[in-house]
Design a protein around this motif. Structure first.
Motif, PDB file in Angstrom:
ATOM      1  N   ASN A 120      -4.150   4.217  -9.215  1.00 24.67           N
ATOM      2  CA  ASN A 120      -4.913   3.420  -8.253  1.00 24.67           C
ATOM      3  C   ASN A 120      -4.190   2.141  -7.879  1.00 24.67           C
ATOM      4  O   ASN A 120      -4.264   1.693  -6.738  1.00 24.67           O
ATOM      5  N   GLY A 121      -3.527   1.544  -8.849  1.00 21.36           N
ATOM      6  CA  GLY A 121      -2.830   0.303  -8.556  1.00 21.36           C
ATOM      7  C   GLY A 121      -1.936  -0.101  -9.703  1.00 21.36           C
ATOM      8  O   GLY A 121      -2.012   0.440 -10.802  1.00 21.36           O
ATOM      9  N   VAL A 131      -9.241  -2.961  -6.638  1.00 24.03           N
ATOM     10  CA  VAL A 131      -7.986  -2.750  -7.360  1.00 24.03           C
ATOM     11  C   VAL A 131      -7.089  -3.984  -7.247  1.00 24.03           C
ATOM     12  O   VAL A 131      -6.518  -4.442  -8.239  1.00 24.03           O
ATOM     13  N   VAL A 132      -6.984  -4.544  -6.050  1.00 27.74           N
ATOM     14  CA  VAL A 132      -6.151  -5.739  -5.871  1.00 27.74           C
ATOM     15  C   VAL A 132      -6.710  -6.900  -6.694  1.00 27.74           C
ATOM     16  O   VAL A 132      -5.955  -7.617  -7.360  1.00 27.74           O
ATOM     17  N   LEU A 142      -7.149   5.289  -1.268  1.00 28.11           N
ATOM     18  CA  LEU A 142      -8.466   4.846  -1.727  1.00 28.11           C
ATOM     19  C   LEU A 142      -9.250   4.253  -0.562  1.00 28.11           C
ATOM     20  O   LEU A 142      -8.655   3.700   0.371  1.00 28.11           O
ATOM     21  N   VAL A 150      -1.118  -0.809  -4.386  1.00 29.64           N
ATOM     22  CA  VAL A 150      -2.463  -0.248  -4.334  1.00 29.64           C
ATOM     23  C   VAL A 150      -2.397   1.075  -3.580  1.00 29.64           C
ATOM     24  O   VAL A 150      -1.668   1.210  -2.597  1.00 29.64           O
ATOM     25  N   ASN A 151      -3.135   2.041  -4.074  1.00 25.78           N
ATOM     26  CA  ASN A 151      -3.127   3.376  -3.488  1.00 25.78           C
ATOM     27  C   ASN A 151      -3.808   3.348  -2.121  1.00 25.78           C
ATOM     28  O   ASN A 151      -4.999   3.078  -2.018  1.00 25.78           O
ATOM     29  N   LEU A 152      -3.045   3.645  -1.080  1.00 28.02           N
ATOM     30  CA  LEU A 152      -3.606   3.582   0.279  1.00 28.02           C
ATOM     31  C   LEU A 152      -4.576   4.712   0.567  1.00 28.02           C
ATOM     32  O   LEU A 152      -5.289   4.682   1.569  1.00 28.02           O
ATOM     33  N   ARG A 192       0.869  -1.182   0.000  1.00 24.09           N
ATOM     34  CA  ARG A 192       0.000   0.000   0.000  1.00 24.09           C
ATOM     35  C   ARG A 192       0.902   1.228   0.000  1.00 24.09           C
ATOM     36  O   ARG A 192       1.821   1.330   0.817  1.00 24.09           O
ATOM     37  N   LEU A 244     -11.189   1.450   1.492  1.00 23.10           N
ATOM     38  CA  LEU A 244     -10.801   0.042   1.593  1.00 23.10           C
ATOM     39  C   LEU A 244     -11.526  -0.853   0.596  1.00 23.10           C
ATOM     40  O   LEU A 244     -10.918  -1.767   0.027  1.00 23.10           O
ATOM     41  N   GLN A 296      -9.840  -0.413  -2.644  1.00 24.70           N
ATOM     42  CA  GLN A 296      -8.545  -1.098  -2.624  1.00 24.70           C
ATOM     43  C   GLN A 296      -8.733  -2.583  -2.930  1.00 24.70           C
ATOM     44  O   GLN A 296      -7.951  -3.173  -3.681  1.00 24.70           O
ATOM     45  N   ASP A 297      -9.773  -3.187  -2.361  1.00 25.97           N
ATOM     46  CA  ASP A 297     -10.067  -4.597  -2.643  1.00 25.97           C
ATOM     47  C   ASP A 297     -10.289  -4.820  -4.137  1.00 25.97           C
ATOM     48  O   ASP A 297      -9.762  -5.769  -4.726  1.00 25.97           O
TER      49      ASP A 297
END
Length: 91
Positions: A40-41, A66-67, A58, A54-56, A33, A60, A63-64
Motif C-alpha cells: 500500500n505504501g 497511507v500518506v 488504492l 503510495v499505491n495508485l 504514486r 484516493l 491513499q490519503d
C-alpha cells in the motif's frame, strides 16, 4: 502515546486545510504514486532524500490515509530509513 498526539496537533496547527500529499511535500518528502503489487505504501530515505510511495491503485481516500501513516513514520522514527505497509486482505 501523548507524544504522538502532540505531533498530530502540531501538524494540524502548522498545516491547516492541507492535503496529506501537500503536508508530505512541505515536510520535504517526495511523494510518488506507483502501482505497487501487495504494497500500500512505503517510506524510504536514500542519501538524505525521503520518498513516500503510495499505491495508485488504492482509492484516493485510502491513499490519503497511507500518506499520513508514512508521515507518522517520518516524524516519529527518525533513526530508521525504511518502512512499508503491506497490503492486507480479509477473506
Amino acid at each position: 502515546m501523548q507524544h504522538i498526539h502532540r505531533v498530530i496537533k502540531e501538524l494540524i496547527i502548522k498545516y491547516p486545510n492541507k492535503s496529506p500529499f501537500e503536508i508530505a511535500e512541505l515536510l520535504g518528502c517526495t511523494v510518488i504514486r506507483y502501482p505497487f503489487h501487495n504494497l500500500n505504501g512505503l517510506i524510504i530515505t536514500i542519501f538524505g532524500v525521503t520518498f513516500i510511495g503510495v499505491n495508485l491503485n488504492l482509492p484516493l481516500d485510502i491513499q490519503d490515509i497511507v500518506v499520513l501513516h508514512e508521515i507518522g513514520h517520518f516524524l516519529l522514527h527518525t533513526n530508521i530509513s525504511y518502512f512499508a505497509v503491506m497490503e492486507h486482505r480479509v477473506q
